[in-house]
Design an enzyme around this catalytic site. Structure first.
Site, PDB file in Angstrom:
ATOM      1  N   LYS A 191      -9.007   2.568   5.399  1.00  0.00           N
ATOM      2  CA  LYS A 191      -8.705   2.449   6.835  1.00  0.00           C
ATOM      3  C   LYS A 191      -7.196   2.618   6.980  1.00  0.00           C
ATOM      4  O   LYS A 191      -6.430   1.694   6.773  1.00  0.00           O
ATOM      5  CB  LYS A 191      -9.152   1.071   7.348  1.00  0.00           C
ATOM      6  CG  LYS A 191      -9.516   1.016   8.822  1.00  0.00           C
ATOM      7  CD  LYS A 191      -8.443   1.474   9.786  1.00  0.00           C
ATOM      8  CE  LYS A 191      -7.440   0.379  10.095  1.00  0.00           C
ATOM      9  NZ  LYS A 191      -6.274   0.899  10.886  1.00  0.00           N
ATOM     10  N   GLU A 266       0.196  -7.054   0.017  1.00  0.00           N
ATOM     11  CA  GLU A 266       1.578  -6.554  -0.088  1.00  0.00           C
ATOM     12  C   GLU A 266       2.164  -6.640   1.315  1.00  0.00           C
ATOM     13  O   GLU A 266       1.787  -5.861   2.194  1.00  0.00           O
ATOM     14  CB  GLU A 266       1.578  -5.100  -0.580  1.00  0.00           C
ATOM     15  CG  GLU A 266       1.031  -4.915  -1.974  1.00  0.00           C
ATOM     16  CD  GLU A 266       1.909  -5.529  -3.050  1.00  0.00           C
ATOM     17  OE1 GLU A 266       3.099  -5.810  -2.774  1.00  0.00           O
ATOM     18  OE2 GLU A 266       1.413  -5.761  -4.158  1.00  0.00           O
ATOM     19  N   CYS A 300       9.682  -1.712   3.194  1.00  0.00           N
ATOM     20  CA  CYS A 300       9.399  -3.128   2.923  1.00  0.00           C
ATOM     21  C   CYS A 300      10.466  -3.757   2.029  1.00  0.00           C
ATOM     22  O   CYS A 300      10.805  -4.924   2.183  1.00  0.00           O
ATOM     23  CB  CYS A 300       8.025  -3.284   2.305  1.00  0.00           C
ATOM     24  SG  CYS A 300       7.801  -2.309   0.807  1.00  0.00           S
ATOM     25  N   GLU A 398      11.732 -10.105   9.857  1.00  0.00           N
ATOM     26  CA  GLU A 398      11.775  -8.701   9.432  1.00  0.00           C
ATOM     27  C   GLU A 398      11.914  -7.801  10.664  1.00  0.00           C
ATOM     28  O   GLU A 398      11.073  -7.826  11.558  1.00  0.00           O
ATOM     29  CB  GLU A 398      10.485  -8.351   8.673  1.00  0.00           C
ATOM     30  CG  GLU A 398      10.524  -6.976   8.052  1.00  0.00           C
ATOM     31  CD  GLU A 398       9.216  -6.590   7.380  1.00  0.00           C
ATOM     32  OE1 GLU A 398       8.144  -6.875   7.945  1.00  0.00           O
ATOM     33  OE2 GLU A 398       9.264  -5.988   6.288  1.00  0.00           O
TER      34      GLU A 398
HETATM   35  P1  NAD Z   1       0.273  -3.998  10.252  1.00  0.00           P
HETATM   36  O1  NAD Z   1      -0.011  -5.296   9.594  1.00  0.00           O
HETATM   37  O2  NAD Z   1       0.479  -3.976  11.716  1.00  0.00           O
HETATM   38  O3  NAD Z   1      -0.907  -2.943   9.981  1.00  0.00           O
HETATM   39  C1  NAD Z   1      -1.256  -2.563   8.673  1.00  0.00           C
HETATM   40  C2  NAD Z   1      -2.706  -2.117   8.668  1.00  0.00           C
HETATM   41  O4  NAD Z   1      -3.540  -3.237   8.962  1.00  0.00           O
HETATM   42  C3  NAD Z   1      -3.042  -1.048   9.710  1.00  0.00           C
HETATM   43  O5  NAD Z   1      -3.933  -0.131   9.143  1.00  0.00           O
HETATM   44  C4  NAD Z   1      -3.734  -1.861  10.794  1.00  0.00           C
HETATM   45  O6  NAD Z   1      -4.631  -1.114  11.583  1.00  0.00           O
HETATM   46  C5  NAD Z   1      -4.479  -2.891   9.969  1.00  0.00           C
HETATM   47  N1  NAD Z   1      -4.854  -4.123  10.676  1.00  0.00           N
HETATM   48  C6  NAD Z   1      -4.228  -4.722  11.702  1.00  0.00           C
HETATM   49  N2  NAD Z   1      -4.912  -5.832  12.080  1.00  0.00           N
HETATM   50  C7  NAD Z   1      -5.976  -5.933  11.252  1.00  0.00           C
HETATM   51  C8  NAD Z   1      -7.056  -6.868  11.145  1.00  0.00           C
HETATM   52  N3  NAD Z   1      -7.166  -7.916  11.956  1.00  0.00           N
HETATM   53  N4  NAD Z   1      -7.979  -6.673  10.185  1.00  0.00           N
HETATM   54  C9  NAD Z   1      -7.875  -5.611   9.335  1.00  0.00           C
HETATM   55  N5  NAD Z   1      -6.892  -4.693   9.416  1.00  0.00           N
HETATM   56  C10 NAD Z   1      -5.946  -4.855  10.350  1.00  0.00           C
HETATM   57  O7  NAD Z   1       1.521  -3.387   9.475  1.00  0.00           O
HETATM   58  P2  NAD Z   1       2.360  -2.095   9.861  1.00  0.00           P
HETATM   59  O8  NAD Z   1       3.153  -2.408  11.088  1.00  0.00           O
HETATM   60  O9  NAD Z   1       1.456  -0.931   9.843  1.00  0.00           O
HETATM   61  O10 NAD Z   1       3.325  -1.941   8.596  1.00  0.00           O
HETATM   62  C11 NAD Z   1       4.595  -2.474   8.496  1.00  0.00           C
HETATM   63  C12 NAD Z   1       4.572  -3.720   7.632  1.00  0.00           C
HETATM   64  O11 NAD Z   1       4.086  -3.401   6.325  1.00  0.00           O
HETATM   65  C13 NAD Z   1       5.953  -4.322   7.400  1.00  0.00           C
HETATM   66  O12 NAD Z   1       5.864  -5.708   7.533  1.00  0.00           O
HETATM   67  C14 NAD Z   1       6.283  -3.940   5.957  1.00  0.00           C
HETATM   68  O13 NAD Z   1       7.204  -4.791   5.316  1.00  0.00           O
HETATM   69  C15 NAD Z   1       4.924  -4.007   5.343  1.00  0.00           C
HETATM   70  N6  NAD Z   1       4.894  -3.233   4.103  1.00  0.00           N
HETATM   71  C16 NAD Z   1       4.823  -3.903   2.915  1.00  0.00           C
HETATM   72  C17 NAD Z   1       4.845  -3.211   1.708  1.00  0.00           C
HETATM   73  C18 NAD Z   1       4.753  -3.936   0.397  1.00  0.00           C
HETATM   74  O14 NAD Z   1       4.469  -3.276  -0.612  1.00  0.00           O
HETATM   75  N7  NAD Z   1       4.980  -5.237   0.339  1.00  0.00           N
HETATM   76  C19 NAD Z   1       4.911  -1.816   1.717  1.00  0.00           C
HETATM   77  C20 NAD Z   1       4.986  -1.156   2.949  1.00  0.00           C
HETATM   78  C21 NAD Z   1       4.963  -1.878   4.137  1.00  0.00           C
END
Ligand code: NAD
Length: 509
Positions: A191, A266, A300, A398
């Protein structure tokens, strides 16, 4: 998917992109509801294409296909060498299509093309790396108990795994999960993030070309609260690997508990870079600037808090100001662009609100000017938050944009205390030429990954992940293989006549 890529003058490539569908059981299909959502270009805020919106019924179809492929198909049962041929073929196709993939990724995310090219190359390496790992490092252990037993372990794939990915660096992050999941014999429902859906379909195209059996890999586009949540709730999905925001991770863990799923998290970061006065100043400056302003600051592991020793603070800030005034903002398709637009208007507003908040909290905000021709895109110029204090919200939360908070420290203990005074613990960077101090500080900073005198250079063999609110579990190396995508199974083999208690022999009762 990109049926035309035209070169329109200096550095500007404008691909036409077809509408995209879901990929289920080896075919590109409309969602059951026939609903779609618009995918928007961060550089122009014009619609790129329409994306089929998957929901619960589509997740059910995809999981069903993946489950059948796992239980009835050849994937999990074929010889490892044969499965690795498929995995290596995926890498070869990615390499072959690197230009096209990098262009679509830049179009979709606003990341500069020079950076999406590197990330696409890394995506191919993700597959090759896991093919090598599975062929050479994927083995169980054996324990001999005197001359009575040999007990051994084998590692079995879980079955259907759900992969949920974010919008920053989508192709690289998707492949970082898909590669170990498939290489170990699982089947997958991905997804992808709704804000950057293109590269997941490219991956589906690549996997189709590589000839993987139907149902082994599936993609369901859609929103997190519907498609994502349905994937997490589905009882046939054995595990969910998630990368995204900390708050979302927490919701997913709660929802996954109902069906007792394994999860890997992550999550976000607010990573410190600690710069001592004896460090190699120019290299540290390069690393600090790259570590925060590359990938549009949407990274991240970005060093969003820079802690600089008081004796070099003035020099460092003056150098930072000079650098940010020279960072090239522009069309993500232009090979010379260093900083592109943020992913969407809402995120642009969020980052700008943080910059406004920084002013209110007492920071001296220094920002490079925004070129006039870029006003249609979601551009936030490189920004420094000077005179920042660690207790400010802008140092605790963040921001996920090109915004660097700079703080001063005097002693090593002070630097460590400030570095650790935050809920996150993803990464950290220490710059010093004092070897002992480098190790001491790196070991004291509460983070999953520390670099001494280095920028964020990855070694795929080491564990990737964070502590505290930055994550649970690790990806990378054998961690993904043994700790997440497979489960150990123990087989006890009697090789002698060990004592077996005898029950039911007493007839007198
Ligand atoms: P997000 O949490 O908004 O969304 C990530 C994914 O989760 C998307 O596909 C979204 O549709 C899905 N999602 C949202 N709500 C959900 C739910 N209730 N159930 C299941 N899936 C759901 O994150 P984002 O804004 O897309 O990404 C940015 C974030 O990701 C930042 O906080 C960044 O630090 C983090 N990030 C972490 C790493 C790591 O390796 N630690 C790497 C890249 C990004």
């Amino acid at each position: 998917m990109a049926n035309q890529v035209s070169d329109k003058g200096k550095g500007s490539i404008v691909p036409h992109v077809d509408d995209i569908k879901l990929y289920i059981n080896g075919d590109f299909v409309e969602s059951e509801s026939r609903g779609t959502f618009a995918n928007v270009n961060p550089y122009t805020n014009n619609v790129i294409n329409q994306v089929s919106e998957g929901r619960e019924e589509d997740i059910k179809k995809a999981v069903n296909a993946a489950r059948k492929a796992f239980t009835e198909g050849p994937w999990g049962k074929m010889k490892v060498s044969e499965r690795m041929k498929y995995i290596n073929r995926i890498a070869d196709i990615i390499d072959h299509e690197i230009e096209k993939i990098a262009v679509l990724e830049a179009l979709d995310t606003g990341l500069p093309i020079s950076q999406t090219k590197n990330m696409t190359a890394r995506a191919a390496e993700n597959f090759r790396f896991y093919a090598r790992m599975v062929e050479t490092r994927f083995h169980g252990e054996a324990y001999q108990v005197d001359d009575e037993f040999i007990n051994y372990t084998i590692y079995k794939p879980l079955g259907v795994v759900g992969l949920i990915t974010p919008w920053n660096a989508p192709f690289m992050l998707e492949t970082w999960k898909v590669a170990p999941a498939l290489a170990t014999g699982n089947t997958v429902v991905l997804k992808p993030a709704e804000l950057s859906p293109l590269s997941a379909n490219i991956l589906a195209e690549v996997i189709q070309k590589a000839g993987l059996p139907k149902g082994v890999f599936n993609v369901v586009h859609g929103y997190g609260e519907t498609a994502g949540a349905s994937l997490v709730a589905h009882p046939e999905v054995r595990a969910v690997s998630f990368t995204g925001e900390t708050a979302t991770g927490s919701i997913i863990i709660k929802n996954a508990a109902d069906t007792l799923k394994k999860t890997s998290m992550e999550l976000g970061g607010k990573s410190p870079l600690i710069l001592f006065d004896d460090a190699d100043f120019e290299r540290a400056l390069d690393a600090a600037v790259w570590g925060l302003f590359s990938f549009n600051g949407e990274r991240c592991t970005a060093n969003s808090r820079v802690l600089v020793h008081k004796d070099i603070k003035a020099r460092f800030i003056s150098a930072l100001k000079e650098r940010i005034s020279c960072i090239r903002m522009g069309d993500p398709m232009d090979p010379v662009t260093e900083l592109g637009p943020l992913i969407e208007r809402e995120h642009f507003n969020k980052v700008n609100n943080y910059i406004e908040l920084a002013r209110k909290e007492g920071c001296d905000v220094v920002q490079a000017p925004l070129p006039e021709n870029l006003s249609a895109g979601n551009f936030v110029p490189p920004t420094l938050l000077l005179e920042a204090r660690n207790d400010m919200k802008v140092c605790q939360e963040e921001i996920f944009g090109p915004v660097m908070a700079v703080m001063e420290f005097e002693t090593e203990d002070q630097a460590i205390a400030t570095a650790n005074d935050v809920k996150y613990g993803l990464a950290g960077y220490v710059w010093t030429n004092d070897v002992k101090r480098g190790h001491r500080v790196a070991q004291a900073v509460e983070a999953g990954m520390l670099w001494i005198n280095a920028q964020n250079v990855r070694d795929l063999r080491i564990p990737f992940g964070g502590t505290k609110s930055s994550g649970i579990g690790r990806e990378g190396g054998h961690y993904a293989l043994f700790e997440f995508y497979t489960e150990p199974k123990v087989i006890h083999v009697a090789i002698g006549d060990h004592h077996i208690p005898r029950f039911g022999l007493n007839k007198s009762q």
